[in-house]
Scaffold this active site. Structure first.
Site, PDB file in Angstrom:
ATOM      1  N   THR A 212      27.390   0.291  37.225  1.00 34.82           N
ATOM      2  CA  THR A 212      27.823  -0.914  36.513  1.00 34.82           C
ATOM      3  C   THR A 212      27.027  -1.158  35.245  1.00 34.82           C
ATOM      4  O   THR A 212      27.396  -2.019  34.441  1.00 34.82           O
ATOM      5  CB  THR A 212      27.715  -2.147  37.431  1.00 34.82           C
ATOM      6  OG1 THR A 212      26.428  -2.159  38.064  1.00 34.82           O
ATOM      7  CG2 THR A 212      28.798  -2.122  38.499  1.00 34.82           C
ATOM      8  N   GLU A 431      54.631  11.083  51.056  1.00 33.98           N
ATOM      9  CA  GLU A 431      54.235  10.334  49.869  1.00 33.98           C
ATOM     10  C   GLU A 431      55.340   9.379  49.428  1.00 33.98           C
ATOM     11  O   GLU A 431      55.053   8.273  48.959  1.00 33.98           O
ATOM     12  CB  GLU A 431      53.873  11.292  48.729  1.00 33.98           C
ATOM     13  CG  GLU A 431      52.665  12.170  49.003  1.00 33.98           C
ATOM     14  CD  GLU A 431      51.422  11.358  49.324  1.00 33.98           C
ATOM     15  OE1 GLU A 431      51.304  10.200  48.870  1.00 33.98           O
ATOM     16  OE2 GLU A 431      50.552  11.881  50.046  1.00 33.98           O
TER      17      GLU A 431
END
Length: 625
Positions: A212, A431
């Site tokens: 971060t 999928e």
């Protein structure tokens, strides 16, 4: 005072590990014994000068090697070797020439000889070495741990002459940046703050997930502050020898105190700041002594004015409470994942200096990267540059950036992986089960892409769903739709093949974990009620996983299991119903997916708006089946 100093030295002496002493004496004994054995096991026997003359008279000598120091190595006719030390023979040249005339081979060489002082050095040098080694072992304990430099602080001082990182190079974490800008202002002009009674914070703790930007912020502070900046990793304090880490802490602060104002940055402070009393042994281990020394230096009896300690960690929950109290780390700066605007700013920073085509839409890239941290976004741009260079292009296109997003998420494409036609068909329906159910459910994230191209280590295909905006709250309906979408792959396999495979293993784990969070932590079960059940971890220690205790009874545990099972079964039932309602569409779209290998979210939405016969017509005409 002298008594106190002696007591201190005695305590330091007691801290010497007895195992080290034993090992030292064993090695020393072996070395000394080896010297004696080497000298005693020589193949050459010593002669006196009289014995030497007797052997000459008896004509037993075959050859002689005479050194310039008077040492003589003698070999008899039967092969025996002897040595003697007779310097006076060097003056008796006529005697030696006479021996040569008798057939004795005489050779003159240079050498150190075997005089008494050489023999003495043979014994004294090893002993002197071990005395020196023993002094070096003792010296760290008796002279402030300065023996062989092991206790010297490994902290490095920021080089002001190298290219600086400034706050302009940091984006996406505006609130954290503003907090640190105030600290820099304080360091540059402390009088303006002290006039109203404000004091400088003693400690700043940067807390955030990996990637971060905690270390990047520290670099920016180093570049902006204009004061000496010392940086070190928490693991650099800890060593095998007890007391070394504590000494390094003292040396670091001692060096920083020489400056009017200074910043000390400790990266990954959890390596040394873990809660005390967490080990299986006593409280006298190296890490705890290092932590104790750090606590005293930050806020102890002696005041350290002008020194600011910065630290970074992604595990604040395991830090010692004494380290987190006001007066030590006064400010805790939370660094969150960047939002949409933050991701856009970060991408712009990382695009500087790179050749980007004008059609690359930074806003679109930011929209497609929810949850990405700064390190992910930097990796994304670098991957895009690598793809462009690998394809022989001089600029980065939008398609490079889109491919880079998928590489960061799922890894590179593995088109070389050979998959049978039957398995390809199963993967396509699996999928599409995720994609179509995700498209039909009102609270699911929009489908961005569905593909059967293998990626990364284990993904045989995947469905990419990206939210339209950043979300900070998740409703119960959204949780249910997420679980339903996860289970739709297994439901599709069962519906179209009347069989299930191992391909849904990860989906089941994620769905079960999410259902457990809903019930135990978020109170989203009517039967269990709005209660946060969970596990009490207590103190952090080596065997914490073995000692976790549940704060609910076995009866409650049975109810929790029953509720998890109910959520999973209900969601699985919904997924199967949605697929049955659109069975023909799924079959025709699956044929298209098998041909194209990848269908975008927009194309999927367009196909789902058509009737089944229209999808069949598109498939037959476009692919000429």
């Amino acid at each position: 005072m002298s008594d106190d100093k002696n007591n201190k030295n005695n305590k330091n002496q007691k801290r010497i590990n007895p195992v080290i002493i034993v090992i030292y004496f064993i090695i020393a004994s072996i070395m000394v014994l080896s010297i004696f054995l080497i000298n005693n096991n020589s193949n050459q026997s010593e002669l006196t000068y009289d014995q030497f003359l007797q052997m000459i008279n008896e004509e037993r000598v075959a050859s002689m090697q005479v050194e310039n120091t008077g040492s003589i190595n003698l070999t008899t006719k039967d092969g025996s070797e002897f040595e003697l030390y007779a310097p006076r023979i060097l003056q008796e040249r006529e005697f030696l020439y006479g021996l040569a005339n008798k057939g004795i081979n005489i050779k003159f060489v240079e050498g150190i000889g075997s005089s008494w002082w050489v023999n003495l050095l043979t014994y004294l040098l090893p002993i002197a070495f071990f005395i020196f080694l023993w002094i070096m072992i003792l010296r760290p304990r008796n002279s402030g741990n300065r023996g062989i430099g092991v206790s010297k602080s490994p902290a490095k001082k920021y080089d002001v002459n190298r290219p600086k990182v400034t706050f302009n190079d940091v984006a996406g974490i505006q609130e954290a940046k503003e907090e640190l800008i105030d600290i820099v202002k304080f360091l540059k002009n402390p009088d303006s703050f002290s006039k109203i009674g404000a004091r400088m914070p003693k400690g700043l703790l940067l807390v955030g997930e990996p990637g971060t930007g905690k270390t990047l912020l520290a670099r920016a502070v180093a570049g902006e502050a204009g004061v000496p900046f010392y940086f070190i990793s928490g693991s650099d304090f800890v060593e095998m020898f007890v007391g070394v880490g504590a000494s390094r802490v003292r040396e670091l602060f001692k060096e920083a105190k020489k400056e009017k104002s200074a910043i000390i940055f400790i990266d990954e402070i959890d390596a040394v700041g873990r809660a005390r009393g967490a080990g299986l042994g006593g409280g006298n281990d190296e890490r705890e002594q290092t932590l104790n020394s750090l606590l005293v230096e930050m806020d102890g009896f002696e005041v350290n004015s002008g020194i600011v300690v910065m630290a970074a960690t992604n595990r604040p929950d395991i830090l010692d409470r004494a380290l987190l109290r006001p007066g030590r780390f006064d400010k805790k700066i939370i660094i969150d994942r960047p939002d949409l605007e933050g991701r856009e700013e970060i991408l712009k920073i990382h695009m500087k200096g790179k050749k980007i085509e004008p059609n690359v839409d930074v806003h679109t890239l930011a929209l497609r990267t929810p949850g990405f941290v700064g390190a992910d976004l930097e990796n994304l741009i670098n991957e895009a540059a690598l793809l462009a260079a690998g394809n022989g292009r001089k600029t980065i296109k939008m398609e490079d950036c889109e491919e880079a997003i998928e590489r960061v998420i799922a890894g590179p494409e593995r088109k070389s992986r050979i998959i049978s036609e039957n398995e390809r068909r199963i993967i396509a329906f699996h999928e599409l089960g995720h994609a179509i159910v995700g498209h039909l459910l009102p609270n699911a994230d929009p489908v961005h892409k569905v593909t059967i191209v293998p990626r990364g280590h284990s993904a045989l295909g995947y469905t990419l769903q990206i939210p339209e905006e950043d979300k900070f709250l998740t409703s119960k309906s959204e949780f249910y739709d997420r679980i339903t979408t996860m289970l739709a792959g297994r439901a599709s396999e069962e519906l179209f093949f009347n069989e299930i495979t191992s391909g849904a293993g990860n989906d089941l784990k994620r769905a079960t974990k999410l259902a457990k969070v809903m019930i135990l932590q978020l109170g989203m079960s009517k039967k269990i009620g709005p209660i946060a059940w969970g596990e009490e971890e207590g103190e952090v220690f080596l065997g914490k996983d073995l000692a976790k205790t549940k704060n609910y009874s076995e009866d409650t545990a049975d109810e929790v299991d029953s509720e998890i099972r109910k959520i999973i079964n209900d969601c699985y039932k919904i997924a199967k119903e949605k697929l049955e309602e659109n069975k023909e569409k799924v079959e025709y779209i699956a044929d298209i997916l098998l041909k194209k290998e990848t269908i975008s979210g927009d194309d999927l939405e367009e196909l789902m708006e058509k009737e089944a016969y229209q999808i069949k017509y598109i498939y037959e005409t476009k692919y000429k089946v």
